[in-house]
Design an enzyme around this catalytic site. Structure first.
Site, short mmCIF file in Angstrom:
data_model
loop_
_atom_site.label_atom_id
_atom_site.label_comp_id
_atom_site.label_asym_id
_atom_site.label_seq_id
_atom_site.Cartn_x
_atom_site.Cartn_y
_atom_site.Cartn_z
N ASN A 8 0.86 -1.19 0.00
CA ASN A 8 0.00 0.00 0.00
C ASN A 8 0.89 1.23 0.00
O ASN A 8 1.51 1.55 1.01
CB ASN A 8 -0.90 -0.04 1.25
N TRP A 9 0.93 1.89 -1.15
CA TRP A 9 1.84 3.05 -1.29
C TRP A 9 1.28 4.31 -0.64
O TRP A 9 1.96 5.32 -0.57
CB TRP A 9 2.13 3.29 -2.77
N LYS A 10 0.01 4.28 -0.24
CA LYS A 10 -0.63 5.48 0.36
C LYS A 10 -0.37 6.68 -0.58
O LYS A 10 -0.37 6.49 -1.78
CB LYS A 10 -0.12 5.68 1.78
N HIS A 94 -9.48 1.02 5.01
CA HIS A 94 -8.14 1.18 5.60
C HIS A 94 -8.25 2.13 6.80
O HIS A 94 -9.05 3.06 6.80
CB HIS A 94 -7.16 1.73 4.56
N GLU A 96 -6.62 4.57 7.76
CA GLU A 96 -6.52 6.02 7.49
C GLU A 96 -7.82 6.56 6.90
O GLU A 96 -8.19 7.71 7.13
CB GLU A 96 -5.30 6.30 6.60
N GLU A 166 -5.08 -4.98 10.71
CA GLU A 166 -4.02 -3.98 10.90
C GLU A 166 -4.31 -3.20 12.18
O GLU A 166 -5.09 -2.24 12.16
CB GLU A 166 -4.01 -3.00 9.72
N GLY A 172 2.81 2.32 10.71
CA GLY A 172 3.77 3.42 10.54
C GLY A 172 4.50 3.79 11.81
O GLY A 172 5.17 4.83 11.87
N SER A 212 3.67 -2.08 10.25
CA SER A 212 5.13 -2.14 10.42
C SER A 212 5.74 -3.49 10.07
O SER A 212 6.67 -3.93 10.72
CB SER A 212 5.52 -1.71 11.84
N GLY A 233 3.03 -1.21 4.23
CA GLY A 233 3.05 0.21 3.86
C GLY A 233 4.46 0.63 3.50
O GLY A 233 4.95 0.35 2.40
N GLY A 234 5.14 1.28 4.45
CA GLY A 234 6.45 1.87 4.19
C GLY A 234 7.44 0.96 3.48
O GLY A 234 8.12 1.39 2.53
P1 13P Z 1 3.21 0.36 7.58
O1 13P Z 1 3.73 -0.93 7.01
O2 13P Z 1 3.95 1.57 7.03
O3 13P Z 1 3.10 0.33 9.06
O4 13P Z 1 1.70 0.54 7.01
C1 13P Z 1 0.82 -0.52 7.12
C2 13P Z 1 -0.42 -0.20 6.38
O5 13P Z 1 -1.15 0.71 6.71
C3 13P Z 1 -0.70 -1.01 5.17
O6 13P Z 1 -1.99 -0.78 4.71
#
Ligand code: 13P
Length: 253
Positions: A8-10, A94, A96, A166, A172, A212, A233-234
């Site tokens: 997930n590149w956000k 998600h 967010e 999650e 994050g 994470s 994510g990251g």
């Molecule tokens: P991180 O891996 O950056 O914690 O993000 C997880 C996430 O929100 C994937 O959708």
């Protein structure tokens, strides 16, 4: 059951970054890993990435969608538009979207329904906030999110539906649920899914862990029997670390 690893590149990336990422993924052998790989770039990059990723064994998905087909909804993207852009997957709910943009369980449900009805495959994201965890409400919150989204859904099947657990406090932050905690929550989620749908449905539904996930913790989490993949994510923004996670997937599943 094939593991499913999502990136997930956000709100990150550009055309140049996407093309470089995909050529690096191919060079590192993304086409020969055992897992299903889905990238969720920003909407603007979906057509480019879908075309460039086809021969790298990678599919693309939307990070969100709106539940109506078309009309006066400035800024929104319909399921059919996502499919037209080349996406085959979408995320619904998600954390967010839920906590930064205020999406309710009802909104998440409508999005899931609309995406599945259009023929896309969906990943329902669930997870508790730190306050909810500290108040001992993790199970109540996640159960409610799962039940609200899934109950009486018509077009859902283990083939077009995945759940991502999650915990919001792990996203994050560098914190992760311990593999034991993840395993426990995944087993509970599977029980709740069985209660709403059927044992057979639950046994065949893939549940990803997210929050994470990094190259150095992926193998331990992904080797747990109830964990069927990760939503990253990251660490999905760099081909090297994303490939390291893909390589950490145990072969037995
Ligand atoms: P991180 O891996 O950056 O914690 O993000 C997880 C996430 O929100 C994937 O959708």
């Amino acid at each position: 059951m094939k593991q499913i690893i999502g990136g997930n590149w956000k709100m990150n990336g550009s055309r140049l970054i996407a093309l470089e990422f995909l050529s690096e993924m191919k060079r590192l052998g993304s086409g020969s890993v055992s897992s299903e790989i889905i990238l969720f770039p920003p909407f603007t990059l979906i057509p480019l990435m879908t075309d460039a990723a086809a021969d790298a064994g990678i599919e693309t998905g939307g990070q969100d969608l709106f539940w109506l087909e078309k009309g006066a909804f400035t800024g929104e993207i319909s399921p059919a538009m996502l499919a037209d852009a080349g996406a085959t997957w979408f995320l619904a709910g998600h954390s967010e979207r839920r906590h930064v943009f205020g999406e309710t369980d009802e909104v998440v449900r409508k999005k899931l329904e609309a995406g599945l009805e259009t023929g896309l495959r969906g990943i329902l994201c669930v997870g508790e906030l730190i306050d909810e965890r500290e108040a001992g409400r993790t199970e109540e919150v996640v159960k409610r999110q799962v039940e609200f989204a899934l109950k009486d859904q018509k077009c859902v099947s283990p083939e077009n539906f995945v759940i991502a657990y999650e915990p919001v406090w792990a996203i994050g932050t560098g914190l992760t649920a311990t593999p034991d905690e993840a395993e426990r929550m995944h087993s509970l989620i599977r029980e709740w899914v069985a209660g709403i749908m059927s044992n057979d449905f639950a046994d065949n539904t893939r549940i990803q862990y997210g929050g994470s996930v990094k190259p150095d913790n992926a193998a331990e989490i992904l080797s747990r029997p109830s964990v069927n993949g990760a939503l990253v994510g990251g660490a999905s923004l760099k081909a090297g670390s994303f490939m390291d996670i893909l390589r950490a997937v145990p072969l037995r599943k």
